[in-house]
Design a protein around this motif. Structure first.
Motif, PDB file in Angstrom:
ATOM      1  N   ILE A   1      -6.515   3.897 -13.096  1.00 17.06           N
ATOM      2  CA  ILE A   1      -5.334   4.283 -13.877  1.00 17.06           C
ATOM      3  C   ILE A   1      -4.137   4.583 -12.968  1.00 17.06           C
ATOM      4  CG2 ILE A   1      -6.690   5.128 -15.821  1.00 17.06           C
ATOM      5  CD1 ILE A   1      -6.363   7.949 -14.807  1.00 17.06           C
ATOM      6  N   LYS A   2      -4.310   4.213 -11.671  1.00 17.48           N
ATOM      7  CA  LYS A   2      -3.228   4.244 -10.681  1.00 17.48           C
ATOM      8  C   LYS A   2      -2.674   5.636 -10.388  1.00 17.48           C
ATOM      9  CE  LYS A   2      -1.895  -0.513 -11.726  1.00 17.48           C
ATOM     10  NZ  LYS A   2      -2.894  -0.995 -10.750  1.00 17.48           N
ATOM     11  N   ILE A   3      -3.527   6.653 -10.527  1.00 17.63           N
ATOM     12  CA  ILE A   3      -3.137   7.985 -10.075  1.00 17.63           C
ATOM     13  C   ILE A   3      -3.256   8.063  -8.555  1.00 17.63           C
ATOM     14  CG2 ILE A   3      -3.794  10.431 -10.105  1.00 17.63           C
ATOM     15  CD1 ILE A   3      -4.393  10.186 -13.022  1.00 17.63           C
ATOM     16  N   ILE A   4      -4.244   7.321  -8.023  1.00 17.59           N
ATOM     17  CA  ILE A   4      -4.344   7.170  -6.578  1.00 17.59           C
ATOM     18  C   ILE A   4      -4.265   5.676  -6.253  1.00 17.59           C
ATOM     19  CG2 ILE A   4      -5.724   9.252  -6.289  1.00 17.59           C
ATOM     20  CD1 ILE A   4      -8.189   7.480  -5.945  1.00 17.59           C
ATOM     21  N   HIS A   5      -3.751   5.361  -5.080  1.00 15.09           N
ATOM     22  CA  HIS A   5      -3.587   3.959  -4.680  1.00 15.09           C
ATOM     23  C   HIS A   5      -4.705   3.481  -3.756  1.00 15.09           C
ATOM     24  CE1 HIS A   5       0.312   3.923  -6.587  1.00 15.09           C
ATOM     25  NE2 HIS A   5       0.676   4.981  -5.890  1.00 15.09           N
ATOM     26  N   SER A   6      -5.427   4.439  -3.153  1.00 18.01           N
ATOM     27  CA  SER A   6      -6.497   4.101  -2.227  1.00 18.01           C
ATOM     28  C   SER A   6      -7.572   5.164  -2.306  1.00 18.01           C
ATOM     29  CB  SER A   6      -5.947   4.004  -0.795  1.00 18.01           C
ATOM     30  OG  SER A   6      -6.995   4.003   0.145  1.00 18.01           O
ATOM     31  N   PHE A   7      -8.805   4.786  -2.019  1.00 14.58           N
ATOM     32  CA  PHE A   7      -9.896   5.751  -2.006  1.00 14.58           C
ATOM     33  C   PHE A   7      -9.759   6.742  -0.854  1.00 14.58           C
ATOM     34  CE2 PHE A   7     -12.184   2.139  -4.161  1.00 14.58           C
ATOM     35  CZ  PHE A   7     -12.246   2.753  -5.402  1.00 14.58           C
TER      36      PHE A   7
END
Length: 204
Positions: A62-68
């Motif tokens: 849901i694009k709250i973060i861009h990378s793990f």
């Protein structure tokens, strides 16, 4: 670079709790039924590894973060907030188990309450635009936890503490080589982790 990434993965903060509990059962001079050990390890693995991993996938979808790797403070707030809740729940669970069935799970309550406290302090620092290393937080907690066990039991855990310190140095070096953190962020993370279980131990 590959070796530093490998070190960061095997000492990832969502991996360390399960390994720590496994070592606790392996070395602690207390009698637990095998069924208890299996159930506890399964619970810890589910709550500290599987659930956070699923949450990271959800947040990325849901694009709250861009990378793990969640580099920024903004991206870290939700995952860390969830982890604080999960570790507090685990600490509370083990405290209740220790009081109700006579089994000595208070050590694990201290471990997970301490982790929740360390993460909470780390979260507070977000408001001051300070990012600390969660990797080193977890290593500091591990070191402190086995140091407390060495203090609380006649069994000698100093060699485990020494190994934890050495591994902490290796992880810190890897995080610095990857430019994931500054030296101050690494040191601060370790210190927060180291003192959190001690504070819980004396106040619980």
């Amino acid at each position: 670079m590959r070796i530093h990434n490998f070190i960061s993965v095997i000492f990832h903060p969502i991996v360390v709790p399960t390994v720590g509990v496994f070592l606790y059962f392996l070395f602690i001079p207390l009698s637990f039924y095998q069924e208890q050990k299996t159930a506890v390890l399964g619970l810890v693995f589910a709550i500290t590894y599987l659930i956070p991993l699923c949450i990271l996938f959800l947040l990325k979808s849901i694009k709250i973060i861009h990378s793990f790797k969640v580099f920024s403070i903004r991206e870290r707030k939700v995952p860390i907030g969830v982890m604080i809740f999960l570790f507090y729940v685990l600490g509370n669970k083990f405290q209740i188990m220790s009081m109700n069935n006579g089994s000595n799970f208070l050590d694990l309550a201290i471990l997970f309450y301490g982790t929740a406290l360390g993460l909470f302090l780390l979260y507070i620092l977000f408001f001051f635009k300070i990012k600390t290393s969660v990797h080193l937080l977890s290593m500091g907690i591990s070191t402190s936890f086995f140091l407390l066990l060495n203090y609380g039991y006649s069994f000698n855990f100093l060699w485990v503490v020494i190994i934890c310190v050495i591994c902490s140095g290796i992880v810190a070096s890897a995080r610095l080589h990857l430019n994931a953190h500054t030296r101050s962020e690494v040191y601060l993370g370790y210190l927060l982790g180291f003192f959190s279980p001690i504070l819980v131990y004396y106040f619980l």
